[in-house]
Design an enzyme around this catalytic site. Sequence first.
Site, PDB file in Angstrom:
ATOM      1  CG  ASP A  98      -2.260   0.522   1.027  1.00 21.73           C
ATOM      2  OD1 ASP A  98      -2.371   1.610   0.449  1.00 21.73           O
ATOM      3  OD2 ASP A  98      -3.235  -0.158   1.428  1.00 21.73           O
ATOM      4  CG  ASP A 199      -4.540   5.805   0.827  1.00 27.08           C
ATOM      5  OD1 ASP A 199      -5.375   4.933   1.087  1.00 27.08           O
ATOM      6  OD2 ASP A 199      -4.518   6.924   1.377  1.00 27.08           O
ATOM      7  CD  GLU A 256      -8.803   4.661  -1.730  1.00 26.07           C
ATOM      8  OE1 GLU A 256      -9.738   4.343  -0.993  1.00 26.07           O
ATOM      9  OE2 GLU A 256      -7.831   5.339  -1.331  1.00 26.07           O
ATOM     10  CG  HIS A 329      -9.096  -1.045   4.462  1.00 26.03           C
ATOM     11  ND1 HIS A 329      -8.818  -1.123   3.115  1.00 26.03           N
ATOM     12  CD2 HIS A 329      -8.713   0.194   4.859  1.00 26.03           C
ATOM     13  CE1 HIS A 329      -8.286   0.024   2.726  1.00 26.03           C
ATOM     14  NE2 HIS A 329      -8.209   0.835   3.753  1.00 26.03           N
ATOM     15  CG  ASP A 330     -11.489   2.337   3.512  1.00 24.06           C
ATOM     16  OD1 ASP A 330     -11.014   2.314   4.664  1.00 24.06           O
ATOM     17  OD2 ASP A 330     -10.847   2.730   2.511  1.00 24.06           O
TER      18      ASP A 330
END
Length: 559
Positions: A98, A199, A256, A329-330
């Site tokens: 990440d 990210d 993302e 995870h969000d």
Amino acid sequence: MDKAWWKEAVVYQVYPRSFMDSDGDGIGDINGILMKLDYLQELGVNVIWLSPVYQSPNDDNGYDISDYKAIMTEFGTMADFDRLLKAVHERGMKIMMDLVVNHSSDEHPWFEESRSSRDNPKRDYYIWKPGRNGKEPNNWESIFKGSAWEYDEATDEYYLHLFSRKQPDLNWENPKLREEIYSIMTWWLDKGVDGFRMDVINFLSKDQSYSDGAIQHEKQYGDGSPFFLNGPRIHEFLQEINQRALSGHDVITVGEMPGVTPEEAQLFTGKDRGELHMVFQFEHMDLGKGPEGKWSNDKWKLTDLKRILSKWQTGLERDGWNSLYWNNHDQPRVVSRFGNDGKYRIESAKMLAACLHMLQGTPYIYQGEELGMTNVAFESIDEYRDIETLNSYDELVHSHGWSKERMMSAIHARSRDNARTPIQWNDSRNAGFTNGTPWIKVNPNFPEINAEKAYNDPNSIFHFYKKLIQLRKEHDIVVYGRFELLLPDDERIFAYTRSFEEEKLLVLCNFKEEQASYTLPEELHAYSATKLIGNYGQEEEGISSKPLQPYECRVYHLK
Ligand code: NOJ
């Protein structure tokens, strides 16, 4: 269409904090991941995306990095990481890191220097502005609520933080800062990592006007996103990342990108543009958003979900590539959100899996999705850990007059912690995740839903995912076939075909708990059909004319 290994891969996301704890401190760690590599290999995934494992004060669980070249103390050491990378490679899998470079932690030495004086050489690594009439430089709202600006007394200026105040935004206008990032990326690539998930990467380039954003009815803050989403230099920055860091490495990249459209995504992922392989778009995740964003938790319609996903399928079919995901995870757990986590949990989890994995793109599985893990409903706000959930509770209950009951029900449906409860490995204490006290409580349904049980049951969701992954390896059409939506107006059935050379796939998915009958285009009946996978057992030769059972899915191979 050009072939590529990352188009044929299946990615599995590990959120290390909640995956497996090897040392009893209640926090998942790298040695815990090592313990479970056989499990991931058995599932058949090709790439492991590791949510951040870098040193961090954990204001946002590792998405606030204080040292990009060190491993978070709770997760282990760099030697542990090196062993993990080696073990993953030995099993023929890859690791995607990440990359969180829109912001760092406020505890990063760069920021500590930057805030120390206006003429510090690192001042311009971050975004500092003088106040306006004794207030914030503009009206932007932070994604985690409140103003996006924080006043710093030492130098009498404000710094920008699109996320928490402990996540100051980095200043990508500064070429020195950019070089630092490229050297960090190169350092990890030299170690042998196989790619990056980037990210909020479409936030990097800010419109330098820093103008006020529009204020929606009755809101205190403005929406700054038109000034930082896909900003003026974003393509230049992504191309530079490729030239300066990625070039010469055969790695996988995914950016993302909240708010991205298929037209923009085509520019980000086009074959000759040298930017990204694919993006995470959010349109399907934004279903049900209302005036209070996701907390409004409005109803969603299957026709909207189909329209959005079809638009992305056709939008990127010629040039570009899709990522496919229901979970991360969000996001809340998909079986609770688009399926049925009660009576039809198993059927609906399998149906959702087939529906997604048969689309064109690279599928992402979020840890526990392959077990049909569900949302959790903690009784008290004190049991939640996520900064976004806690800040939103504070604002909506304490400033906007929401009742606690209303907010808790929104949290049960939409909180990021739904995805962050520990993985349920078995039915022993703490679901086998830790011998200590878990950092966040385990979902109480672990005696029923756990990996050991799923592994031992050939009809489990786990084995269904395994089969879907296998089918992708066996049939080019699953990867490369062209998508076409059928029955666009049907509110119960998501049906589509994929076409490749002389073959077709026919995918039928019932999203409702009632039976659903359908009429298919006549031409499909001219093929001979074999059922590749389904969640209700076998049936007669050819395309069945029987109505779909509750949450039934059928995938036919037509030749
Ligand atoms: C997106 C990440 O997925 C999320 O978990 C995080 O809070 C924000 N970016 C900020 O890094």
